[in-house]
Design an enzyme around this catalytic site. Structure first.
Site, PDB file in Angstrom:
ATOM      1  N   ASP A 141       0.813  -1.220   0.000  1.00  0.00           N
ATOM      2  CA  ASP A 141       0.000   0.000   0.000  1.00  0.00           C
ATOM      3  C   ASP A 141       0.847   1.270   0.000  1.00  0.00           C
ATOM      4  O   ASP A 141       0.438   2.303   0.527  1.00  0.00           O
ATOM      5  CB  ASP A 141      -0.977   0.016   1.195  1.00  0.00           C
ATOM      6  CG  ASP A 141      -1.847  -1.231   1.213  1.00  0.00           C
ATOM      7  OD1 ASP A 141      -2.278  -1.637   0.119  1.00  0.00           O
ATOM      8  OD2 ASP A 141      -2.067  -1.787   2.291  1.00  0.00           O
ATOM      9  N   HIS A 189      -4.550  -2.238  -5.917  1.00  0.00           N
ATOM     10  CA  HIS A 189      -3.776  -1.076  -6.373  1.00  0.00           C
ATOM     11  C   HIS A 189      -4.744  -0.001  -6.845  1.00  0.00           C
ATOM     12  O   HIS A 189      -5.688  -0.288  -7.579  1.00  0.00           O
ATOM     13  CB  HIS A 189      -2.851  -1.467  -7.533  1.00  0.00           C
ATOM     14  CG  HIS A 189      -1.817  -2.465  -7.136  1.00  0.00           C
ATOM     15  ND1 HIS A 189      -0.699  -2.709  -7.876  1.00  0.00           N
ATOM     16  CD2 HIS A 189      -1.741  -3.277  -6.066  1.00  0.00           C
ATOM     17  CE1 HIS A 189       0.028  -3.628  -7.275  1.00  0.00           C
ATOM     18  NE2 HIS A 189      -0.590  -4.000  -6.181  1.00  0.00           N
TER      19      HIS A 189
HETATM   20  P1  GTP Z   1      -0.605  -3.017  -2.637  1.00  0.00           P
HETATM   21  O1  GTP Z   1      -0.128  -3.864  -3.758  1.00  0.00           O
HETATM   22  O2  GTP Z   1      -1.870  -3.506  -2.008  1.00  0.00           O
HETATM   23  O3  GTP Z   1       0.500  -2.924  -1.669  1.00  0.00           O
HETATM   24  O4  GTP Z   1      -1.083  -1.491  -3.083  1.00  0.00           O
HETATM   25  P2  GTP Z   1      -0.487  -0.130  -3.630  1.00  0.00           P
HETATM   26  O5  GTP Z   1       0.965  -0.001  -3.318  1.00  0.00           O
HETATM   27  O6  GTP Z   1      -0.838   0.009  -5.061  1.00  0.00           O
HETATM   28  O7  GTP Z   1      -1.223   1.022  -2.790  1.00  0.00           O
HETATM   29  P3  GTP Z   1      -2.776   1.315  -2.574  1.00  0.00           P
HETATM   30  O8  GTP Z   1      -3.317   1.793  -3.874  1.00  0.00           O
HETATM   31  O9  GTP Z   1      -3.432   0.174  -1.911  1.00  0.00           O
HETATM   32  O10 GTP Z   1      -2.746   2.502  -1.489  1.00  0.00           O
HETATM   33  C1  GTP Z   1      -2.204   3.743  -1.699  1.00  0.00           C
HETATM   34  C2  GTP Z   1      -3.237   4.845  -1.455  1.00  0.00           C
HETATM   35  O11 GTP Z   1      -2.583   6.099  -1.498  1.00  0.00           O
HETATM   36  C3  GTP Z   1      -4.317   4.932  -2.513  1.00  0.00           C
HETATM   37  O12 GTP Z   1      -5.501   5.366  -1.933  1.00  0.00           O
HETATM   38  C4  GTP Z   1      -3.793   5.993  -3.491  1.00  0.00           C
HETATM   39  O13 GTP Z   1      -4.788   6.665  -4.223  1.00  0.00           O
HETATM   40  C5  GTP Z   1      -3.116   6.929  -2.546  1.00  0.00           C
HETATM   41  N1  GTP Z   1      -1.963   7.640  -3.088  1.00  0.00           N
HETATM   42  C6  GTP Z   1      -0.908   7.131  -3.786  1.00  0.00           C
HETATM   43  N2  GTP Z   1       0.008   8.084  -4.020  1.00  0.00           N
HETATM   44  C7  GTP Z   1      -0.468   9.226  -3.463  1.00  0.00           C
HETATM   45  C8  GTP Z   1       0.046  10.568  -3.337  1.00  0.00           C
HETATM   46  O14 GTP Z   1       1.149  10.888  -3.775  1.00  0.00           O
HETATM   47  N3  GTP Z   1      -0.752  11.460  -2.689  1.00  0.00           N
HETATM   48  C9  GTP Z   1      -1.959  11.144  -2.173  1.00  0.00           C
HETATM   49  N4  GTP Z   1      -2.660  12.072  -1.545  1.00  0.00           N
HETATM   50  N5  GTP Z   1      -2.458   9.895  -2.253  1.00  0.00           N
HETATM   51  C10 GTP Z   1      -1.721   8.948  -2.882  1.00  0.00           C
HETATM   52 MG    MG Z   2      -3.021  -1.830  -1.738  1.00  0.00          MG
END
Ligand code: GTP
Ligand code: MG
Length: 337
Positions: free
Chosen positions: A12, A41
């Site tokens: 995440d 994701h």
């Molecule tokens: P896994 O494979 O489950 O580990 O997921 P992931 O690494 O793809 O991350 P995931 O999307 O589950 O969680 C990241 C969260 O942070 C999401 O809600 C995104 O929309 C949010 N997000 C990612 N980058 C940013 C950023 O730079 N700023 C903000 N405000 N939100 C972000």
């Molecule tokens: Mg995730």
């Protein structure tokens, strides 16, 4: 050549965001999604939010082929639903050896006390399916007629693409400390989440890797059980705007501050040559939606440069908002230097 995106903490970190940004910018010929449906994701673009458990986040690049490699596991209902939502059916390709999860495996995990009560598994059936695969009793993608139209020999096609000078983006899922081998067993997931594990799911050797980008978030989150050094309370996390809720389970994620020492170990073990840090906008007022490095608040730049000094690897990508394009991209500075 291959670019590998690997999660640096407990998942995440925003791999979906970084993968979707890089796909929009670099337009890779292929985007490969490793792992399985227990990892959600998030990709946000043009006002739409996509929560992806199967399809590569690089789908936003319209000509990129979307690949499920032999080491991944799919669930047909989820795959077809995401194909529909993203309108990508014509460019999805699945290796015949990808594993297929059914409700039976999810049911097995729900009955498993260790997974349910202690490890805090997402209970999607991924671990049960993987263990069946190890015992050679899991059915694979090639065994299902409704998947026949998507079949691809993924390692062979990846090599062909590389031979033709193409770019392949490989999207890891979950994070370094959830690795079955290198994480805090038993509080781990059912696969090796590190850069070498990610490549083994694709099925080609490390010599084809160009950039290995470890993705960190500006703070650490963890779902489920297990140690989390420096953990802060849920109320404090809320106050700091660091409260997050799982994409797959909806559970509130546990939170700890960024840890440079952990980051350094992770970068070395994964042989990363670049770092991406997401959610700089959560940590620093005034960083929201910034796309030029010099426009970040000085405090944020100092923090980033401190990480670079301590870890010894450049921070090339800095997330400043949810949208795929809310990103400071310093990769061109690297090349000019
Ligand atoms: P896994 O494979 O489950 O580990 O997921 P992931 O690494 O793809 O991350 P995931 O999307 O589950 O969680 C990241 C969260 O942070 C999401 O809600 C995104 O929309 C949010 N997000 C990612 N980058 C940013 C950023 O730079 N700023 C903000 N405000 N939100 C972000
Ligand atoms: Mg995730």
């Amino acid at each position: 050549m291959i670019d590998i995106l690997v999660g640096g903490f407990y998942g995440d970190e925003g791999k979906g965001k970084v993968a979707s940004y890089l796909a929009l910018k670099d337009k890779p010929e292929m985007a490969v999604r490793t792992g399985s449906i227990n990892a959600g994701h998030t990709a946000v673009y043009k006002g739409r939010k996509y929560k992806l458990r199967s399809i590569p986040s690089g789908f936003l690049s319209p000509k990129t082929k979307l690949i499920i490699p032999p080491g991944a596991l799919i669930k047909r209902e989820i795959l077809f639903k995401e194909m529909e939502e993203t309108g990508t059916k014509e460019r999805i390709f699945i290796d015949g050896h990808a594993g297929v999860i059914t409700d039976a495996e999810a049911e097995e995990e729900r009955k498993n006390a260790l997974l349910s009560n202690e490890v805090g598994s997402t209970k999607q059936g991924v671990g049960a399916a993987e263990s069946k695969r190890i015992l050679r009793s899991l059915r694979l993608a090639k065994d299902y007629p409704e998947l026949a139209q998507f079949m691809m020999d993924v390692p062979a096609e990846v090599l062909k693409c590389i031979d033709n000078g193409g770019k392949v983006q490989v999207e890891g899922s979950q994070g370094h400390f959830l690795s079955l081998y290198h994480g805090e067993y038993p509080y781990v997931t059912s696969r090796n989440t590190t850069s070498s594990g990610i490549l083994s799911e694709v099925g080609v050797g490390p010599g084809y890797a160009k950039d290995i980008i470890v993705i960190f978030k500006s703070f650490i989150t963890r779902v489920g059980g297990g140690p989390l050094s420096g953990e802060i309370g849920q109320d404090e996390a809320k106050r700091l705007g660091m409260d997050e809720y799982g994409t797959v389970t909806g559970r509130q994620r546990r939170v700890a501050p960024f840890d440079v020492k952990l980051a350094k170990d992770v970068v070395r073990i994964n042989s990363a040559n670049q770092i991406a840090i997401t959610k700089a906008d959560t940590l620093f007022k005034g960083a929201g939606k910034v796309r030029q490095y010099q426009n970040l608040p000085k405090q944020a730049r100092d923090w980033i440069e401190d990480i670079e000094r301590n870890v010894g690897v450049p921070v090339t990508l800095i997330g400043t908002g949810e949208d795929a394009l809310d990103m400071v991209d310093r990769r061109s500075e690297l090349i000019e230097e």
